[in-house]
Design an enzyme around this catalytic site. Structure first.
Site: not given
Ligand code: PHE
Ligand code: ZN
Length: 906
Positions: A127, A267-268, A270-271, A303-304, A307
């Site tokens: 992402e 931070g992290a 959500e793959n 949060h993750e 997602h």
């Molecule tokens: N999508 C992730 C989150 O908010 C944040 C993220 C964005 C991590 C881009 C890496 C790169 O949970």
């Molecule tokens: Zn997020």
């Protein structure tokens, strides 16, 4: 906008209005990786079909820093061309198989986007647009495919091979290599792809869902870190249970994995089924992590995980819709953390903390050069739009929707109505890539009789208009008529590209506090009877008047209870009224807010005053006595007391001023701390005695609150001691630092010595480093504490330069770079904004240096001078010069260029 400069490729803005559906769909993807740090080979075999809904056109695949070896269509060599970095294929059949061989160099990948190496293991980050750094692809979120992934690597160096979904096959190969094959049962956009390979160990947990299905949860870390995974695993289990209970959303995978890496831009991530986390948001034990770390881990794990539905099952049509998943998922993690608090008072503390983040980080963003709507209209580099506006303001917009589907009687908070809306959202859009409009429509349609449904088109201005609205209130009490008339006017300042704003829909939580401190029953003129309990009024016009009848005595209005909308509330309260709210308001948010308003008022008065005497003693007796009452209060939670006694930050104070002199703000705020320290010395001592404890450590909200308050007491006791020369409390603090049974108490004691500027800090700091030299996350804290220390005669910058020479320092590791450089430039205004401009010089050097390594981290740091136009001289001119210096660098990334260009725009 077109940014064109000598010798540089043009950076073109992408516009939301230009969205076109993809020319092709990719149905299946078979990826095979031969993993090697220097040269990884990637075979990407896809099945594609033409999108019949759009005119026939060439296939243009995104790619970045790839070496292309071969392209086959239906097994045959084919002609292709390059358009910039895109691989273009013409004259394709309607459906076909496409094979692409490429190589890349993970060990050279310092951007940490795509496939990279961290501590000898492989990780990916896709992402928003990192997948194109792994293979050529339609790297956009509305192209969703089924993935099968085969990983091959040296078995001793990379014993663990992970990707999304289920492990279907594994085995040994020649030459000491092995393989693993993973199949993801869910279709997904490329940004949710992940792989991990390395020497990792996992904490495992089997769970059975409400629906009776079995799942395997795993938290993968480096071998020495297994003793720091219990809290993350517990947080994950709570998350699974919460999403089932509150939204009926269960885990849709047999296996759910979290993997920690110490090199991560954010931070992290959500793959699907394979979340990759910054170690900061996974690893915790009581010896190395603070209460704040524990609570951040809980939020981020939640949060993750959340997602998995809001983001993964339903994803974004395009990146302009980013808040569709991020605002909603932040709202969900905030609610999760509140629900885990249990006690109403602890929920309120969490709410205040969330609002504090919004107001100190998002409000300035919304008033500066990077201001953008929750659903932006254009961007140059999407990575720059992972912002507090998309995340935190986006969450407030979702929260207002929940409020606006509430129904006074049976569902006052709107939780049931909102859950119905979520159910309809999934019924309509599961498996799709959709827009913010689709989401809002579903919530409204599920609640046809609600204010949200009635006002939806106007409500959606929260998505399209940037800027923080101001709500200006005036109250008039008419004793003879027994009425109280509250007039509310709203306005919103211009933001880049949006000179004029239309009125917003603003839900206003409201109470009238009577002379005895209790809430009056509210009766609007025209209503037949007074109503008890909390009420929300929905404001939609530029100016509206609420007239309350049967009001026996002049009340104090408590407006925007619970911070019911992300606006600035202006109301000309008298000091006495604020003191009344601080003592009595039944709404904890506004009770806290009353104290903040008093402190802001005193600070501003003092900042504006040229008499040295007033600047040295900004606080008056009434404020100090009110703080004493809070400290001594028999019922209030320690965590709440800690929040009330915490003065508004220098950044927050700066936002209240038109012209900012960071040195004056700092001097006044330090004087306020000093006054509180000295005037309340005896109270701080009793608070410390009553709240510090040495029992077993648990990171629950109640005991965390007590530790926070005890820590705050120590800081003030050390401050008072520095002034008086007293040796007892600093000595006790050092002893506490040595004996503490957990990191929270140990770090708070250390921070008390550092932040009071006591000489014993010089003894404690090296000791702390020696104790934790092998704990990277603790070394980050150690460095951050020094970069963020109160500036005394310009001593912090030299200390920061010294830290950068420390053997533990590296600009390549984002956590380390942030702990030293960002803490100094973005978390320590008085140390950064120096009259000699040396802070700005340091900033420009680091932005340029980092830009060559990691543009995302550089572009974030570049935002440290976002608000330069508000600065007083000599800061303003010096800041502009520093920004111009960065802008003049010839080969700047488009990430940094976008931020810098916006900062310099008129
Ligand atoms: N999508 C992730 C989150 O908010 C944040 C993220 C964005 C991590 C881009 C890496 C790169 O949970
Ligand atoms: Zn997020």
């Amino acid at each position: 906008m077109l940014l064109l400069r000598d010798g540089q490729a043009p950076s073109t803005a992408i516009h939301r209005a230009d969205y076109l559906a993809p020319a092709y769909w990719i149905d299946t993807v078979h990826l095979s990786f031969d993993l090697d740090p220097a040269k990884t080979r990637v075979l990407n075999k896809m099945t594609l079909r033409r999108n019949a809904d759009v005119p026939a056109q060439p296939l243009k695949l995104d790619g970045e820093e790839l070496n292309l070896a071969r392209v086959l269509v239906n097994g045959q060599g084919t002609s292709f061309r390059m358009e910039g970095e895109q691989l273009v294929l013409d004259n394709l059949p309607d459906a076909f198989e496409l094979e692409i061989f490429t190589t890349c160099a993970p060990v050279k990948n310092t951007k940490l986007m795509g496939l990279y190496v961290s501590n000898d293991s492989f990780f990916t980050q896709c992402e928003a647009e990192g997948f194109r750094r792994i293979t050529y692809f339609l790297d956009r979120p509305d192209v969703m495919a089924s993935y099968t992934v085969t990983l091959r690597a040296d078995k001793t160096k990379y014993p663990v091979l992970l990707s999304n979904g289920n492990l279907v096959e594994q085995g040994d190969l020649d030459d000491g290599r092995h393989f693993a094959k993973w199949v993801d049962p869910h279709k997904k956009p490329a940004y949710l792809f992940a792989l991990v390979a390395g020497q990792l160990v996992a904490r495992e947990q089997r769970i059975t869902s409400r629906a009776g299905k079995d799942h395997l949860l795993q938290v993968y870390v480096r071998p020495g870190d297994l003793d720091k995974t219990e809290h993350a695993m517990n947080s994950l289990m709570y998350s699974v249970a919460w999403d089932e209970a509150r939204f009926g959303l269960g885990l849709d995978l047999e296996r759910f994995m979290i993997v920690a890496t110490s090199d991560f831009n954010m931070g992290a991530m959500e793959n699907k089924g394979l979340n990759i986390f910054n170690t900061k948001y996974v690893l915790a034990n009581q010896a190395t992590a603070t209460d704040t770390d524990y609570s951040n881990i809980e939020s981020v794990v939640g949060h993750e995980y959340f997602h998995n539905w809001t983001g993964n099952r339903i994803t974004c049509r395009d990146w302009f819709q980013l808040s569709l998943k991020e605002g909603l998922t932040v709202f969900r993690d905030q609610e999760f953390s509140q629900d885990l608090c249990g006690e109403a008072s602890a929920r309120a503390v969490k709410r205040i903390e969330d609002v504090r983040v919004l107001r100190t980080a998002q409000f300035p963003e919304d008033a500066g050069p990077m201001a953008h709507p929750v659903r932006p209209d254009s961007y140059i580099e999407i990575s720059n739009f992972y912002t507090v506006t998309i995340y935190e303001k986006g969450a407030e917009v979702v929260r207002m929707m929940q409020t606006l589907v509430g129904n006074g009687a049976s569902d006052p908070l709107g939780r049931d109505g909102f859950a119905r809306g979520m159910a309809l959202y999934f019924e309509r859009h599961d498996g799709q890539a959709v827009t913010c409009d689709d989401f809002a429509q579903a919530i409204a349609d599920a609640n046809p009789a609600s204010d949200l449904a009635r006002l939806l088109p106007q409500f959606k201005r929260w998505y399209s208009q940037a800027g923080t609205p101001r709500l200006h209130g005036v109250g008039v009490y008419d004793a003879a008529a027994r009425t109280y008339t509250l007039t509310l006017n709203q306005s919103c300042a211009a933001t880049p590209g949006q000179p004029d704003k239309h009125p917003f829909v603003i839900p206003v939580g409201l109470g009238l506090v009577g002379p005895d401190g209790g809430d009056l029953a509210l009766q609007l003129s025209g209503e037949t009877a007074p109503a008890h309990g909390p009420r929300t009024f929905v404001i939609t016009e530029a100016s509206e008047t609420l007239q309350f009848v049967n009001v026996d005595a002049e009340p104090v209005p408590s407006i925007l209870r619970g911070f019911s909308a992300p606006v600035v509330l202006e109301f000309d309260y008298s000091d006495a009224q604020l003191l009344h709210l601080l003592a009595h308001d039944s709404d904890p948010f506004n009770r806290w807010e009353a104290g903040q308003r008093l402190a802001v008022r005193l600070a501003i008065k003092s900042i504006a005053c040229d008499a040295h005497e007033t600047r040295a003693n900004p606080l008056d007796d009434a404020y100090i006595e009110a703080m004493r009452s809070v400290l001594r209060h028999p019922v209030l939670d320690a965590a709440f007391k800690d929040l009330v006694l915490t003065l508004p930050s220098e950044t927050y104070l700066a936002e209240q001023l038109d012209v900012v002199d960071p040195q004056r703000i700092h001097a006044v705020r330090e004087a306020m701390r000093q006054q509180l320290a000295v005037a309340l010395q005896a109270d701080w001592a009793s608070v410390y005695e009553a709240n510090h404890e040495n029992g077993a450590y648990t990171p629950d909200p109640l005991s965390s609150g007590r530790r926070a308050l005890a820590g705050m007491a120590l800081t003030h006791l050390c401050l008072a001691a520095v002034a008086s020369g007293d040796k007892v409390w600093p000595g006790k603090t050092l002893q506490r630092f040595k004996d503490a049974g957990n990191m929270t108490d140990r770090f708070n004691a250390l921070a008390a010595l550092v932040s009071s500027g006591h000489p014993l800090a010089a003894e404690a700091l090296p000791r702390f480093h020696a104790m934790f030299k092998d704990e990277a996350l603790v070394i980050d804290k150690w460095m951050g504490l020094q970069s963020g220390a109160p500036d005394r005669g310009g001593n912090v910058l030299p200390a920061v330069r010294q830290l950068m020479k420390h053997p533990d320092f590296s600009l390549r590791n984002p956590n380390r770079a942030r702990s030293v450089v960002s803490t100094f430039c973005q978390g320590n205004p008085a140390a950064f904004h120096r009259a000699d401009a040396a802070g700005y010089v340091f900033w420009s050097e680091r932005v340029m240096e980092l830009d060559a390594i990691n543009p995302q981290v550089a572009a974030r740091l570049a935002r440290a001078l976002d608000r330069w136009k508000k600065l007083a001289e000599p800061y303003r001119s010096a800041a502009r010069e520093a920004i111009a210096r960065v802008a003049a660098k010839p080969d700047l990334s488009k990430d940094t260029l976008e931020v810098i260009t916006r900062a310099l725009a008129d």
